[in-house]
Design a protein around this motif. Structure first.
Motif, PDB file in Angstrom:
ATOM      1  N   THR A 162       0.849  -1.196   0.000  1.00 22.09           N
ATOM      2  CA  THR A 162       0.000   0.000   0.000  1.00 22.09           C
ATOM      3  C   THR A 162       0.882   1.243   0.000  1.00 22.09           C
ATOM      4  OG1 THR A 162      -0.003   0.109   2.409  1.00 22.09           O
ATOM      5  CG2 THR A 162      -1.789  -1.164   1.388  1.00 22.09           C
ATOM      6  N   HIS A 182     -15.549  -1.835   1.307  1.00 25.99           N
ATOM      7  CA  HIS A 182     -15.274  -0.652   0.494  1.00 25.99           C
ATOM      8  C   HIS A 182     -13.992   0.020   0.992  1.00 25.99           C
ATOM      9  CE1 HIS A 182     -15.880   3.499  -1.014  1.00 25.99           C
ATOM     10  NE2 HIS A 182     -16.452   2.856  -2.025  1.00 25.99           N
ATOM     11  N   PRO A 183     -13.210   0.621   0.082  1.00 24.83           N
ATOM     12  CA  PRO A 183     -11.950   1.244   0.522  1.00 24.83           C
ATOM     13  C   PRO A 183     -12.138   2.274   1.635  1.00 24.83           C
ATOM     14  CG  PRO A 183     -12.000   1.088  -1.875  1.00 24.83           C
ATOM     15  CD  PRO A 183     -13.350   0.622  -1.384  1.00 24.83           C
ATOM     16  N   ALA A 220     -10.689  -4.620  -1.718  1.00 26.67           N
ATOM     17  CA  ALA A 220     -11.620  -3.509  -1.953  1.00 26.67           C
ATOM     18  C   ALA A 220     -12.884  -3.985  -2.659  1.00 26.67           C
ATOM     19  CB  ALA A 220     -10.940  -2.440  -2.797  1.00 26.67           C
ATOM     20  N   PRO A 263      -6.846  -3.288  -5.007  1.00 27.84           N
ATOM     21  CA  PRO A 263      -6.056  -2.238  -4.334  1.00 27.84           C
ATOM     22  C   PRO A 263      -5.098  -1.525  -5.276  1.00 27.84           C
ATOM     23  CG  PRO A 263      -5.455  -4.446  -3.534  1.00 27.84           C
ATOM     24  CD  PRO A 263      -6.628  -4.622  -4.457  1.00 27.84           C
ATOM     25  N   THR A 323      -5.274   8.770  -0.193  1.00 23.72           N
ATOM     26  CA  THR A 323      -4.425   8.082   0.783  1.00 23.72           C
ATOM     27  C   THR A 323      -3.087   8.802   0.906  1.00 23.72           C
ATOM     28  OG1 THR A 323      -5.381   6.017   0.009  1.00 23.72           O
ATOM     29  CG2 THR A 323      -3.426   5.866   1.411  1.00 23.72           C
ATOM     30  N   ILE A 382     -12.016   0.523   4.776  1.00 25.02           N
ATOM     31  CA  ILE A 382     -10.646   0.091   5.103  1.00 25.02           C
ATOM     32  C   ILE A 382      -9.937   1.217   5.845  1.00 25.02           C
ATOM     33  CG2 ILE A 382      -8.417  -0.675   4.183  1.00 25.02           C
ATOM     34  CD1 ILE A 382      -9.899  -1.752   1.719  1.00 25.02           C
ATOM     35  N   THR A 383     -10.055   2.407   5.296  1.00 21.76           N
ATOM     36  CA  THR A 383      -9.393   3.545   5.922  1.00 21.76           C
ATOM     37  C   THR A 383      -9.950   3.820   7.309  1.00 21.76           C
ATOM     38  OG1 THR A 383      -9.208   4.502   3.732  1.00 21.76           O
ATOM     39  CG2 THR A 383      -8.791   5.968   5.595  1.00 21.76           C
ATOM     40  N   HIS A 388      -8.044  -1.537 -10.330  1.00 15.01           N
ATOM     41  CA  HIS A 388      -8.168  -0.436  -9.370  1.00 15.01           C
ATOM     42  C   HIS A 388      -9.350   0.464  -9.768  1.00 15.01           C
ATOM     43  CE1 HIS A 388      -7.023   3.370  -7.344  1.00 15.01           C
ATOM     44  NE2 HIS A 388      -6.580   2.536  -6.427  1.00 15.01           N
TER      45      HIS A 388
END
Lengths: 306, 306, 306, 306
Positions: free
Chosen positions: C32, D104-105, D126, C128, C62, D108-109, C104
């Motif tokens: 990541t 969902h991303p 994701a 990802p 991010t 994740i965050t 992605h």
């Protein structure tokens, strides 16, 4: 044939300006700027011609304050007049004999070098106008030996011209305006100027910046700003603004309506053709068609047609 | 004991201001503002006291222009002096006898109501100063019957006071400044004012807005702005600014250095204690410690210590 | 030979960027963006290469949030990389067989037209990274039939390229940056960019306008602004700024020190050469020599030498 | 009974938002934000509910880009929904068994700390939405062991809740908006918000400052700004603005008409009641009555009645 009051007596630069602005007008000389403007206000005259500023002396503060505080008048024309001073005396007088000179303070300033060089020992006394000085000097028994005034004042009052074009600079210009009682404005010509007086609502830091932003955000360029005391103590001022454009222009209208909203009082002093004929460069997005199109767009948006 | 030049003759409001600013100074009266300032420049005097603005009349343009164009001088003190006018005449004169009145144009403006009411038929003539008017009236054979001037002028020249406090407003104030040749500045007191003259590099639209933004972005509040003609024709001006703070203050220093960078010429006219003792409200982020801390932070950032 | 972490696995656009930024570096692929940056922070790597924004997708949030909240790192180089997508599958797969595509989300957006036209019935699943998608597809037993990724990812993982350059636009570009732990900055080159994060002190109306004014008054041009949530509820944001110039430039230093004074926190993220080599147009009065000269002038003024 | 499309499948936070915004509406789940908006555009639905921003993740860029580029839709309501994440798995699964997590991303965050602590060895993949993740996990033979999603998704798809409220912060909020095809706007309520997209005419330095000045000069406070790439290369952006007030308000109308004049394109996205009910503080001179009065004054001035 209109009757126009002016700052007299006959022979002033103002009379010369009036003749150029309206060659056929009947001329009514007045003792002071205030008297000339009052003649226009009262109907004794159809209008008045008064000086507004000079390229050396700056603003004619009497005119500014009359426009701000007196009964409303509207400027409908302006004129830029080169001013040249002459040293005038009763026939027979010679320069070495001159002990007392009479003239307007503006002329004292503008002829400083000549006075120092040619009249180093003379006492120079302030007169209400250059023509009044010439008139006074023309009187038998006048305590003054010479006047500094326009050549035509000398011709008018029978004085001899001892020296011509005695100003320190030869390119001095005075700006005159013609005013009348409120009524229909001159048409927009594409090369116009608008004059305003603005009183602050509350004199907070940044108030002037806010006012200038009302202009700049609509692409309206200032050409003159003068601060004047409100009379309520040192540090309290109001402002005179001249700027490009006519109040009929959309950008000008929106800008001054903005000032009207955020300021204490805005007094409109007129929109009129520029004497120099310069057309403003109109910033993208601030032309009348662009304002009109944006108004149409806004109407559609408000009705949900997007 | 310093020797201070002032706008004389004895009996002017300026003399009164000088006595209040420096009671022990030796006083050197001069015929004009320019002469007083030149005395300070040449070393004939250690400094000078001159009027800068009046709460009714506005700026004393001679003073502004001398500061802008003459040899540099620095303001080191200011004084706000209430001004009250008296009608003064040779003993034995009565008001109904007065046909010709002599006084400074500022006094004419400020006593307009009294003159209209009490002296409706008198001719009022402009004098270079109110005290000069009193002096002239005191001369046997003077063509003038009365002067409008400060009471002390009447006392000085042996005139009778026919009426006191004849101004239209009783709260009129004149602001005087004391100047000297360039040298160490007065210490910052926390209640200071700074005065500048700024000439534009090129007179583009928005130039004034840019100048004001240099002040506002550093939280420096203007207290006065005056435009004056550069002499190069109508529409060309330079500016006098008064603002809160001392040039030793970081925010003031950065603001005027910014003006110096973007303008044609910036002439510093002094930092000095405010006569009214008002301390400015300092905007978040613009105090000296905050500037110092930001400078340290920047140094660390530049060296890569983040 | 420096060791640089990057968003892997091998075959990502980021790897391609890294190879261009530093062809000789040892490459450390990470799962990541956060892992790559942490490798740089911990010393496992000497630096890291990560994507910052894409010309279609916008900011890589991010990366922005890592830069704002994580242990400080400094950007020392940037690269603009054209990105072209390929449809990649295990050898033998044909387009009509593709039921599940893995890639992605950015690639989903950028290849929308191709997907609608050529793969109308396929399910497209978010991966990802594009290279991770290729890697996953290369595994025997993968639930996915194809990946959208860079051609080099296909080469790396042994996939066949079924279609090339399938993005909706052929001019898509991603901006990558190389970062390292804080230390000496790259020298100013005359064509530099600086990146900052700014947190507001108090979120008042006009705060953003004030920040932009700190830049504009020093002639510093913004090239990017991103708002990001602070996490403290809807309506609370902080800002990323990119702008022309190097922190060693006087105008940049004064601008960011100004931000530091008025904002809650300013985090410096680096000054580095622009990838496009564009040199800024420096506004009158904001060059380094002009700042230096103004500083000298201010020092003279403060010492009373005017 | 209106039919509203939303980002499905059933069990998404968006469904929850829809139920709160319109409890009686028929609900049409769609696979993507774009699909939901297209259903509203095509008439398959009467409107749609989609997420716009999240207090941790920031903008939902798909939504922003759809609003900017797709067929026009108008926002007519907004909702702030606290979002809480649960770890969901097929009944019988225990946390130590979880090797592959699907979500969902954004989740994740937002659940980073929980994932690091409780699922250090799990691979997190994701998914297009949290509910889609729950749906996928519910399928027999799913390659995923657990999903992170809303509790209601678990209930809907028959999953067990292994852990609740696992977000790093417990005060996370997502802002949803309800849109429909263009038509009459919601009435102004005194606590309204307006949303716009603005494309620059030409991307010159200072363009953003000019846009913000159009707002600030009319006293309109921004509540959100987002920059998005235009697609024409790095460094080219357009802007989303949210601000206080309704387009029916005079100050808002003049501000956005100003933007329309100076910008390349302004797309109006709706005026609607604020979810938080906050009423703006209206700056002196910018209320509707003050605009109306200024308009009357301007009309008088233009007709010469001063």
């Amino acid at each position: 044939m209109p009757r126009l009051a002016y700052l007299g007596p006959e022979g002033t630069f103002t009379e010369e300006a009036l003749r150029l602005l309206d060659p056929t007008a009947e001329r009514l000389p007045c003792a002071t700027v205030s008297a000339a403007l009052n003649a226009a206000r009262s109907g004794d005259a159809d209008g008045a011609v008064v000086p507004l500023e000079n390229s050396i002396e700056g603003a004619i503060t009497t005119t500014l304050d009359e426009f701000a505080w007196g009964e409303p008048l509207l400027i409908n024309a302006e004129l830029l007049l080169p001013v040249q001073f002459s040293l005038l005396a009763r026939p027979g007088t010679e320069i070495p004999h001159i002990k007392r000179v009479y003239t307007h303070p503006a002329a004292i300033t503008q002829c400083r070098a000549f006075i120092s060089r040619e009249l180093p020992d003379a006492v120079v006394v302030a007169a209400p106008s250059t023509a009044a000085a010439a008139q006074e000097v023309s009187l038998p028994g006048s305590p003054y030996d010479a006047a500094i005034a326009a050549r035509i004042a000398g011709e008018h009052y029978g004085l001899a011209e001892l020296a011509a074009d005695i100003g320190d600079r030869s390119d001095t210009v005075t700006r005159f305006v013609k005013v009348s009682r409120p009524g229909p404005l001159p048409e927009a010509t594409g090369s116009d100027r608008t004059t305003l007086v603005v009183f602050l609502a509350d004199d907070h830091p940044g108030a002037l910046l806010e006012m200038l932003t009302e202009f700049s955000v609509r692409g309206v360029n200032l050409t003159r700003i003068e601060s004047r005391p409100t009379g309520d103590g040192i540090g309290r001022y109001f402002f005179h603004f001249d700027f490009e454009g006519h109040v009929a222009d959309a950008r000008v209208g929106e800008a001054i309506a903005g000032l009207h909203r955020i300021c204490g009082e805005v007094r409109f002093l007129g929109s009129y053709p520029r004497a120099d004929g310069v057309a403003p460069q109109i910033k993208r997005g601030t032309s009348d068609p662009e304002f009109a199109e944006a108004g149409d767009w806004l109407a559609r948006v408000r009705s949900g047609q997007v």
